[in-house]
Design an enzyme around this catalytic site. Structure first.
Site, PDB file in Angstrom:
ATOM      1  N   GLU A 277       0.832  -1.202   0.000  1.00 54.44           N
ATOM      2  CA  GLU A 277       0.000   0.000   0.000  1.00 54.44           C
ATOM      3  C   GLU A 277       0.866   1.250   0.000  1.00 54.44           C
ATOM      4  OE1 GLU A 277      -2.095  -0.873   3.640  1.00 54.44           O
ATOM      5  OE2 GLU A 277      -0.303  -0.259   4.732  1.00 54.44           O
ATOM      6  N   PRO A 278       1.641   1.434  -1.064  1.00 51.43           N
ATOM      7  CA  PRO A 278       2.503   2.603  -1.139  1.00 51.43           C
ATOM      8  C   PRO A 278       1.673   3.855  -1.404  1.00 51.43           C
ATOM      9  CG  PRO A 278       3.125   0.900  -2.750  1.00 51.43           C
ATOM     10  CD  PRO A 278       1.754   0.600  -2.266  1.00 51.43           C
ATOM     11  N   TYR A 319       9.006  18.097  10.415  1.00 52.84           N
ATOM     12  CA  TYR A 319      10.079  17.160  10.730  1.00 52.84           C
ATOM     13  C   TYR A 319      11.354  17.360   9.921  1.00 52.84           C
ATOM     14  CZ  TYR A 319       6.585  14.390   7.986  1.00 52.84           C
ATOM     15  OH  TYR A 319       5.614  13.964   7.121  1.00 52.84           O
ATOM     16  N   CYS A 345       3.333  34.598  10.759  1.00 51.71           N
ATOM     17  CA  CYS A 345       3.980  35.235  11.909  1.00 51.71           C
ATOM     18  C   CYS A 345       4.458  34.154  12.855  1.00 51.71           C
ATOM     19  CB  CYS A 345       3.008  36.167  12.613  1.00 51.71           C
ATOM     20  SG  CYS A 345       2.550  37.521  11.545  1.00 51.71           S
ATOM     21  N   GLU A 346       5.573  33.540  12.480  1.00 49.42           N
ATOM     22  CA  GLU A 346       6.085  32.359  13.190  1.00 49.42           C
ATOM     23  C   GLU A 346       7.424  32.075  12.538  1.00 49.42           C
ATOM     24  OE1 GLU A 346       5.420  29.683  16.018  1.00 49.42           O
ATOM     25  OE2 GLU A 346       3.491  30.245  15.188  1.00 49.42           O
TER      26      GLU A 346
HETATM   27  C1  LIG Z   1       0.725   6.303   5.238  1.00 51.11           C
HETATM   28  C2  LIG Z   1       0.572   4.865   5.112  1.00 51.11           C
HETATM   29  C3  LIG Z   1       1.078   4.197   3.995  1.00 51.11           C
HETATM   30  C4  LIG Z   1       1.842   4.872   2.886  1.00 51.11           C
HETATM   31  O1  LIG Z   1       3.146   5.102   3.221  1.00 51.11           O
HETATM   32  P1  LIG Z   1       4.235   5.597   2.155  1.00 51.11           P
HETATM   33  O2  LIG Z   1       5.471   5.664   2.958  1.00 51.11           O
HETATM   34  O3  LIG Z   1       3.780   6.912   1.646  1.00 51.11           O
HETATM   35  O4  LIG Z   1       4.309   4.587   1.079  1.00 51.11           O
HETATM   36  C5  LIG Z   1       0.861   2.838   3.918  1.00 51.11           C
HETATM   37  N1  LIG Z   1       0.174   2.182   4.878  1.00 51.11           N
HETATM   38  C6  LIG Z   1      -0.336   2.781   5.956  1.00 51.11           C
HETATM   39  C7  LIG Z   1      -1.080   2.003   6.963  1.00 51.11           C
HETATM   40  C8  LIG Z   1      -0.157   4.140   6.112  1.00 51.11           C
HETATM   41  O5  LIG Z   1      -0.650   4.740   7.187  1.00 51.11           O
END
Ligand SMILES: *Cc1c(COP(=O)(O)O)cnc(C)c1O
Length: 423
Positions: A277-278, A319, A345-346
């Site tokens: 799940e990228p 970060y 303003c920060e």
């Molecule tokens: C954010 C997230 C991703 C995607 O991460 P990438 O580093 O952008 O690929 C995949 N799985 C879960 C559960 C996430 O919260």
């Protein structure tokens, strides 16, 4: 992105000057064809080594529905981090087993709505199971496993697994979690992990795959259950700094699929679907922010004031993330160390310090921020009464507004002042 001979920057076939004059600045812009190329490059790499691979797009990285529809057209499912993201998936026409709900520290309401939506439930901890069972027994259930190790090239702060992370089932509790689910009447099983983000080292992908496969292999053996899918998470990285190398996607896929197959054989598993799940890898380098230089100030330092502050792009202030910056029509110029900020303003809003930028950068110039397609717009906010920017999509020489900029009305729309305070 392309810099033409006259120094003009083009996103696909459209100049940033045209985009800025059509939609104003600051403006998020996404290159449709780049998103498609990224997706296809990754999928074909994985399918080469493991044909039964499917990608779910983690929509939190960029939830613009135009962008998400591109990935849906390519065949992606959706990984949802909240109930509202399940509803966004529904807006794309996706539900059921095309959507995975990977919420975190869920409320009872989240659980009930998640269950009613009929998507794949991916539980972050066994402590949630009895609360799910109050509302019903899912037929298919996945747990998010913390394999005991995580990595992130943005720093430990952003690390999603291992002892410091808030995510996932402790490795020692994985067996018990599936045992409880089996006893509760769950019939079909999946497993999931998300141990790292923005990783460009192929070795990492093989290593973490081994960790989850050992946990799942033992669980499968012990409980006599099959796993229909194992989701190896996102984390495919992109180089933010130009001196950094790109991820060798073929090598990452080869490592992951290699260990996956080896562990299937070792534990005698019924071959599960390999899922990932990228998000960043698909959309990160397809997105840019176009901003305008409004004020150049010479004080202790020369400071280039643009309309891209940390309200528009939060990652550097949040970060310490690096984003490369181009100046339209000036990239060929001599450089000098310059500072660049937004309009808040920060002082954290002074997010570029002593960076070699074109010397002649001046008021009216357009700046283009790279790699803003993931965790960009979604993290923008209204601090200082600044409004969230518009988003545009480019495809060849065509461009489309895919989210209008906020207006003052949007700033006050949700506010209610009790009558007595108006006197
Ligand atoms: C954010 C997230 C991703 C995607 O991460 P990438 O580093 O952008 O690929 C995949 N799985 C879960 C559960 C996430 O919260």
């Amino acid at each position: 992105m392309q810099i033409r001979d006259d120094g003009q920057i083009y996103l696909e076939g459209v100049s940033v000057e045209e985009l800025a004059s059509t939609y104003g600045t600051p403006l998020y812009v996404y290159e449709e064809n780049r998103i498609r190329e990224n997706y296809r490059r990754a999928l074909s790499a994985f399918r080469k080594y493991y044909p039964d691979t499917r990608f779910f797009y983690a929509i939190k990285a960029n939830n613009n529905l135009a962008v998400a529809n591109i990935l849906r057209q390519e065949g992606a499912g959706i990984d949802a981090a909240s109930v509202n993201e399940i509803l966004l998936a529904k807006e794309l026409g996706l539900g059921g087993e095309d959507v995975m709900f990977s919420g975190n520290f869920l409320s009872d309401d989240d659980i009930r709505q998640g269950l009613e939506s009929g998507v794949i439930f991916n539980l972050d901890d066994p402590v949630l199971l009895p609360r799910v069972l109050k509302y019903g027994t899912p037929e298919l259930l996945s747990f998010r496993v913390n394999p005991g190790y995580g990595q992130c090239d943005i720093g430990a702060f952003v690390c999603n697994a291992g002892p410091e992370a808030k995510f996932g089932v402790h490795p020692d509790q994985v067996l018990g979690a599936y045992k409880a689910a089996k006893e509760a009447g769950v019939k079909r099983f999946g497993a999931h992990m998300m141990p790292g983000s923005s990783i460009r080292d192929p070795e990492y992908f093989g290593y973490v795959t081994g960790l989850i496969m050992d946990l799942i292999g033992k669980t499968s053996r012990e409980l006599g259950i099959d796993f229909e899918f194992i989701d190896l998470g996102g984390g495919l990285g992109i180089p933010y700094k130009h001196e950094n190398h790109v991820l060798d996607i073929d090598a990452a896929a080869a490592k992951m699929a290699g260990v996956f197959k080896q562990k299937i054989a070792e534990y005698g598993l019924k071959p599960p679907r390999l899922m990932m799940e990228p998000a960043r890898y698909f959309v990160g380098d397809a997105g840019y922010i176009i901003g305008r230089v409004h004020t150049v100030k010479n004080s202790y330092k020369r400071i280039i004031g643009t309309d891209i502050g940390m309200n528009v792009l939060a990652r550097p202030a949040l970060y310490g993330a690096y984003h490369h910056i181009y100046v339209n029509r000036r990239e060929a110029e001599e450089r000098m160390p310059l500072n660049l900020c937004g309009q808040l303003c920060e002082n954290t809003d002074l997010w570029v310090k002593d960076r070699p930028l074109p010397k002649g950068t001046t008021e009216g110039d357009l700046v283009v921020v790279e790699n803003a397609g993931a965790y960009g717009f979604g993290m923008s906010y209204q601090y200082n009464g600044r409004l969230k920017p518009a988003e545009a999509l480019v495809n060849g020489s065509k461009h489309y507004l895919v989210r209008r900029a906020e207006t003052y009305q949007d700033l006050v729309a949700l506010v209610n002042v009790p009558e007595y305070l108006k006197k």
